[in-house]
Design a protein around this motif. Structure first.
Motif, PDB file in Angstrom:
ATOM      1  N   THR A   1     -14.385  11.372   6.740  1.00 24.55           N
ATOM      2  CA  THR A   1     -14.440  11.309   5.274  1.00 24.55           C
ATOM      3  C   THR A   1     -14.792   9.885   4.840  1.00 24.55           C
ATOM      4  O   THR A   1     -15.573   9.674   3.909  1.00 24.55           O
ATOM      5  CB  THR A   1     -13.097  11.737   4.651  1.00 24.55           C
ATOM      6  N   GLY A   2     -14.219   8.923   5.543  1.00 26.30           N
ATOM      7  CA  GLY A   2     -14.529   7.517   5.250  1.00 26.30           C
ATOM      8  C   GLY A   2     -16.022   7.234   5.353  1.00 26.30           C
ATOM      9  O   GLY A   2     -16.599   6.537   4.507  1.00 26.30           O
ATOM     10  N   LEU A   3     -16.668   7.796   6.366  1.00 28.26           N
ATOM     11  CA  LEU A   3     -18.112   7.570   6.501  1.00 28.26           C
ATOM     12  C   LEU A   3     -18.837   8.085   5.252  1.00 28.26           C
ATOM     13  O   LEU A   3     -19.757   7.433   4.736  1.00 28.26           O
ATOM     14  CB  LEU A   3     -18.653   8.279   7.742  1.00 28.26           C
TER      15      LEU A   3
ATOM     16  N   GLU B   1     -27.893  10.629   2.237  1.00 26.28           N
ATOM     17  CA  GLU B   1     -27.021  11.775   1.958  1.00 26.28           C
ATOM     18  C   GLU B   1     -25.959  11.838   3.041  1.00 26.28           C
ATOM     19  O   GLU B   1     -26.282  11.839   4.221  1.00 26.28           O
ATOM     20  CB  GLU B   1     -27.838  13.073   1.946  1.00 26.28           C
ATOM     21  N   ARG B   2     -24.702  11.877   2.593  1.00 24.55           N
ATOM     22  CA  ARG B   2     -23.610  11.834   3.563  1.00 24.55           C
ATOM     23  C   ARG B   2     -22.667  13.020   3.362  1.00 24.55           C
ATOM     24  O   ARG B   2     -22.403  13.427   2.239  1.00 24.55           O
ATOM     25  CB  ARG B   2     -22.860  10.502   3.437  1.00 24.55           C
ATOM     26  N   SER B   3     -22.177  13.546   4.493  1.00 25.48           N
ATOM     27  CA  SER B   3     -21.375  14.770   4.416  1.00 25.48           C
ATOM     28  C   SER B   3     -20.033  14.650   5.124  1.00 25.48           C
ATOM     29  O   SER B   3     -19.236  15.576   5.104  1.00 25.48           O
ATOM     30  CB  SER B   3     -22.164  15.919   5.052  1.00 25.48           C
ATOM     31  N   GLY B   4     -19.779  13.489   5.736  1.00 27.66           N
ATOM     32  CA  GLY B   4     -18.569  13.385   6.531  1.00 27.66           C
ATOM     33  C   GLY B   4     -18.856  13.700   7.985  1.00 27.66           C
ATOM     34  O   GLY B   4     -18.251  14.607   8.564  1.00 27.66           O
ATOM     35  N   ALA B   5     -19.805  12.976   8.556  1.00 23.96           N
ATOM     36  CA  ALA B   5     -20.207  13.178   9.956  1.00 23.96           C
ATOM     37  C   ALA B   5     -20.677  11.844  10.519  1.00 23.96           C
ATOM     38  O   ALA B   5     -21.007  10.921   9.749  1.00 23.96           O
ATOM     39  CB  ALA B   5     -21.330  14.210  10.050  1.00 23.96           C
ATOM     40  N   ILE B   6     -20.725  11.742  11.840  1.00 25.40           N
ATOM     41  CA  ILE B   6     -21.133  10.480  12.479  1.00 25.40           C
ATOM     42  C   ILE B   6     -22.561  10.106  12.067  1.00 25.40           C
ATOM     43  O   ILE B   6     -22.921   8.929  12.031  1.00 25.40           O
ATOM     44  CB  ILE B   6     -20.973  10.559  14.017  1.00 25.40           C
ATOM     45  N   THR B   7     -23.342  11.110  11.710  1.00 24.46           N
ATOM     46  CA  THR B   7     -24.718  10.849  11.277  1.00 24.46           C
ATOM     47  C   THR B   7     -24.785  10.297   9.845  1.00 24.46           C
ATOM     48  O   THR B   7     -25.869   9.998   9.358  1.00 24.46           O
ATOM     49  CB  THR B   7     -25.551  12.145  11.385  1.00 24.46           C
TER      50      THR B   7
ATOM     51  N   ALA C   1      -9.198  11.739  -1.713  1.00 20.12           N
ATOM     52  CA  ALA C   1      -8.863  12.865  -2.580  1.00 20.12           C
ATOM     53  C   ALA C   1      -9.331  14.190  -1.977  1.00 20.12           C
ATOM     54  O   ALA C   1      -8.581  15.154  -1.923  1.00 20.12           O
ATOM     55  CB  ALA C   1      -9.497  12.663  -3.952  1.00 20.12           C
ATOM     56  N   ASP C   2     -10.564  14.236  -1.525  1.00 18.04           N
ATOM     57  CA  ASP C   2     -11.101  15.494  -1.003  1.00 18.04           C
ATOM     58  C   ASP C   2     -11.599  15.292   0.430  1.00 18.04           C
ATOM     59  O   ASP C   2     -12.794  15.279   0.703  1.00 18.04           O
ATOM     60  CB  ASP C   2     -12.220  16.019  -1.899  1.00 18.04           C
ATOM     61  N   ALA C   3     -10.609  15.118   1.301  1.00 16.59           N
ATOM     62  CA  ALA C   3     -10.940  14.844   2.700  1.00 16.59           C
ATOM     63  C   ALA C   3     -11.601  16.059   3.353  1.00 16.59           C
ATOM     64  O   ALA C   3     -11.266  17.198   3.042  1.00 16.59           O
ATOM     65  CB  ALA C   3      -9.673  14.477   3.467  1.00 16.59           C
ATOM     66  N   ILE C   4     -12.541  15.794   4.244  1.00 19.81           N
ATOM     67  CA  ILE C   4     -13.171  16.898   4.971  1.00 19.81           C
ATOM     68  C   ILE C   4     -12.182  17.447   6.001  1.00 19.81           C
ATOM     69  O   ILE C   4     -11.301  16.740   6.477  1.00 19.81           O
ATOM     70  CB  ILE C   4     -14.480  16.472   5.668  1.00 19.81           C
ATOM     71  N   THR C   5     -12.335  18.721   6.317  1.00 19.15           N
ATOM     72  CA  THR C   5     -11.437  19.336   7.298  1.00 19.15           C
ATOM     73  C   THR C   5     -12.177  19.787   8.550  1.00 19.15           C
ATOM     74  O   THR C   5     -11.554  20.225   9.515  1.00 19.15           O
ATOM     75  CB  THR C   5     -10.738  20.564   6.683  1.00 19.15           C
ATOM     76  N   GLY C   6     -13.496  19.683   8.508  1.00 16.90           N
ATOM     77  CA  GLY C   6     -14.238  20.112   9.694  1.00 16.90           C
ATOM     78  C   GLY C   6     -15.686  19.657   9.645  1.00 16.90           C
ATOM     79  O   GLY C   6     -16.154  19.130   8.630  1.00 16.90           O
ATOM     80  N   ILE C   7     -16.371  19.851  10.747  1.00 20.27           N
ATOM     81  CA  ILE C   7     -17.800  19.555  10.809  1.00 20.27           C
ATOM     82  C   ILE C   7     -18.523  20.777  11.368  1.00 20.27           C
ATOM     83  O   ILE C   7     -17.915  21.606  12.041  1.00 20.27           O
ATOM     84  CB  ILE C   7     -18.128  18.336  11.708  1.00 20.27           C
ATOM     85  N   VAL C   8     -19.786  20.852  11.052  1.00 19.84           N
ATOM     86  CA  VAL C   8     -20.644  21.842  11.693  1.00 19.84           C
ATOM     87  C   VAL C   8     -21.642  21.053  12.544  1.00 19.84           C
ATOM     88  O   VAL C   8     -22.394  20.238  12.021  1.00 19.84           O
ATOM     89  CB  VAL C   8     -21.383  22.721  10.673  1.00 19.84           C
TER      90      VAL C   8
END
Lengths: 313, 358
Positions: free
Chosen positions: A28-30, A130-136, A159-166
């Motif tokens: 999420t930080g990313l 564009e960022r989604s919460g992934a190492i990329t 506030a709206d932390a990610i819970t998963g990645i695809v």
């Protein structure tokens, strides 16, 4: 012997992965352009962070913000980027120890050439647009000759932390079924069904795989089986499969083709589903352009004696 | 449990009594995995005179990711002759780890003989891409760093540390391929040009050939081993260790997991005369030699090693087999065998093998 068949085979899957609290904070930080590490019991800061101390295996949750600037600890020049890698132009793989971290993060460094990269070089994060919460979300690193950037001391709570990645994964193969199955598939093209006889137990395997699983020896002698066969056992299918245009209920059966040492399976049609029985004599039905039997239908012969097919049950 | 076997009453000595491998080739599309494997299984069985029914435990190593098919190992079982039912197990790892499992089984007394085999066909896919799927799926795998890239990071770390330079790495490759000239199973045999950079600082000559192959080993306990083999290769110790999966956490110029496995296997107690090291990249041999304390008096990779033939999933088992075969032939009295798995020497297995005193 005819040429061995080959065909492209692509295995592709969007792996959906859940993340724990530490990975969630980091990823999420990313997305928010904040770089987080985790502090171990002995005070080291691991970036990227893990949930368990690699030395003591203790659970660790103490998140620490580190700088988007850092130092290259080792590198490798990649002059031919491969599919899926961070940059399409030649780049350096780098391990970067971000300022404030004690371990290094793997990523790409956008640099003009290998002569411009060295261990010890200073670099900074280039964020993806564009960022989604992934190492990329880190597009790559880029050379940096300015002062270290002071982190703001983020707590790691969002506030709206990610819970998963695809994570999409795709691998491409050229599949070859080998000699025995090539023979089987080629024969099917001529509407013939062939098996291979075991030189030891004399059983005929269909489809053949080049080995007798009982004796553990190679099979080679091709034997044509069928076209007639006997239903050895069956089931009535009442649930319609997705993308299948066969009306339910229908019958799926094990069929011992004449001359075969074991049964293969196929659909039975041309007879009401509740009249299919063990011992029913059937033959394959080939539809136009098909490379394998579409289904099997009754031949009208009298039922086979149990003793004639009990070995193939 | 994994320390050097004390010669106490009740503890069984276990030996490698037979070894066979295929000729390793760039491609073998004309045959299926089981067709590739069967001659090797027959060879080890024939050399011991054992039949399938005489084998108490069968264990194999392979990977679905190489085949691109789920449960691909079940088809290879056709080559074993699994009827009447047999006791069987599989590891999704190099066959060296299957051998470890079989060794444990024999140590417990549950079995007196074991068949261990492994195989891999890299030719249907792109092995550099396939191996990315073993990486951390959250932080690393989405970047698709291939196996050569990760090894190149390790090689550069070694160069920066002053432990090796590019000519020293080239010398490792050249020696391996020269030794492979005497190994009829190897892929490149004899001198091979050092080539261009694949991922700098690694050139093609620093990297393993990509190929298909299989190997099989028979293990036996105690007197059974002496019945089956004139000079059994006794496993005096065997151990395997793993390091953190994050390569940025590790010191890439060192291999503490190899050191610990070697210590627990008893490798440092007396010198060895032969070492078969599973070092797919030249830089990794430099690290392993240092960690294992192998000086110039030790014959390292007389087979040519993984730089001459690296069938994925079989190359580690082949190291144990090659070391054992030298003991069988009387060319070695105490040999070390090493297998690795994962990026940058993440997991390491060390076995110490000895022949009876002559």
């Amino acid at each position: 012997m005819s040429a061995i068949l080959t065909a492209p085979l692509t295995v592709e899957f969007p792996f959906t992965r859940s993340v724990g609290p530490v990975q969630s904070a980091f990823l999420t930080g990313l997305r928010e352009q904040v770089l987080l590490g985790v502090r171990t019991g002995d005070g080291r800061v691991l970036v990227p962070p893990v949930e368990y101390d690699p030395v003591t295996a203790e659970e660790i949750r103490d998140l620490v913000e580190v700088a988007p600037t850092g130092t290259v600890t080792t590198w490798a020049w990649n002059h031919e980027p491969r599919r899926g890698q961070p940059l399409a132009t030649p780049f350096a793989w780098v391990l970067v120890k971000l300022d404030g971290a004690d371990t290094a993060l793997l990523h790409a460094l956008d640099a003009p050439g290998p002569d411009s990269v060295r261990t010890g070089a200073r670099v900074r994060v280039r964020w993806a647009e564009e960022r989604s919460g992934a190492i990329t979300d880190i597009a790559c690193f880029e050379p940096y000759d300015g002062e270290p950037v002071e982190p703001a001391g983020h707590t790691g709570e969002f506030a709206d932390a990610i819970t998963g990645i695809v994570a999409p994964a795709r691998l491409d193969y050229t599949y070859s079924p080998g000699r025995a199955q090539t023979g089987y598939i080629n024969a099917l093209g001529g509407r013939r069904i062939v098996g291979e006889r075991c030189p030891s137990c004399r059983k005929v395997y269909v489809p053949p795989r080049g080995a007798c699983p009982t004796c553990g020896v190679a099979t080679a002698e091709q034997v044509e089986v069928g076209p007639g066969g006997t239903v050895t056992t069956f089931c009535i299918v009442n649930i319609k499969a997705k993308n299948l245009d066969i009306e339910v209920p229908y019958v799926y059966a094990h069929i011992a083709l004449d001359g075969a040492g074991l049964a293969l399976h196929g659909r039975i049609a041309g007879i009401p589903y509740d009249q299919v029985r063990m011992g029913l004599r059937v033959e394959p039905v080939w539809t136009e352009g098909s490379r394998y039997p579409d289904h099997y239908r009754p031949t009208g012969e009298p039922d086979a004696d149990y003793e004639t097919y009990r070995e193939t049950l | 449990m994994t320390r050097e076997a004390p010669r106490a009453a009740g503890v069984r000595d276990i030996a490698v009594v037979a070894f066979a491998q295929t000729d390793h080739r760039r491609t073998s599309e004309e045959i299926s995995e089981v067709e590739m494997l069967m001659p090797v299984l027959h060879e080890v069985m024939e050399s011991t005179g054992l039949k399938t029914a005489d084998i108490d435990f069968t264990c194999s190593g392979s990977s679905d990711y190489l085949a691109g098919r789920a449960f691909s190992f079940t088809l290879a079982l056709d080559g074993v002759g699994a009827w009447p039912p047999i006791s069987e197990s599989h590891v999704e790892m190099d066959g060296a780890w299957a051998l470890y499992e079989a060794w444990v089984k024999l140590r417990t007394g549950d079995a007196d003989t074991a068949l261990v085999y492994s195989y891999g066909k890299s030719s249907p896919g792109s092995v550099r891409d396939v191996l990315t799927r073993q990486l951390d799926p959250y932080y690393v795998a989405p970047l698709w760093p291939d196996s050569v890239a990760l090894a190149a990071l390790q090689a550069q770390a070694l160069i920066d540390a002053g432990t090796a330079d590019e000519p020293a790495l080239a010398a490792v490759g050249a020696r391996s391929r020269a030794d492979a000239a005497a190994n009829s199973h190897a892929q490149p045999r004899g001198p091979v040009p050092q080539g261009d950079y694949l991922v700098r600082p690694l050139r093609t000559g620093d990297c393993p050939p990509i190929g298909d192959g299989a190997a099989a080993v028979v293990l036996a306990a105690g007197e059974r081993a002496r019945d089956l083999c004139e000079r059994p290769a006794w496993i005096r110790g065997i151990d395997h260790r793993i390091e953190a999966h994050g390569i940025g956490v590790r010191d890439l110029t060192d291999s503490p997991s190899t050191r610990l496995a070697a210590e627990r296997a008893g490798a440092y107690e007396r010198p060895v005369d032969t070492a078969e090291l599973h070092a797919p990249f030249s830089s990794q041999e430099v690290i392993l030699r240092e960690v294992l304390g192998l000086d110039d008096g030790v014959r390292v990779n007389p087979s040519g090693g993984a730089l001459a033939a690296n069938p994925i999933m079989a190359a580690g088992l082949i190291r144990i087999g090659e070391a054992a075969a030298r003991i069988h032939r009387g060319e070695s009295d105490r040999a070390l065998a090493h297998a690795t798995s994962g990026p940058c020497l993440q997991q390491n297995l060390v076995a110490v093998l000895e022949g009876d005193p002559r």
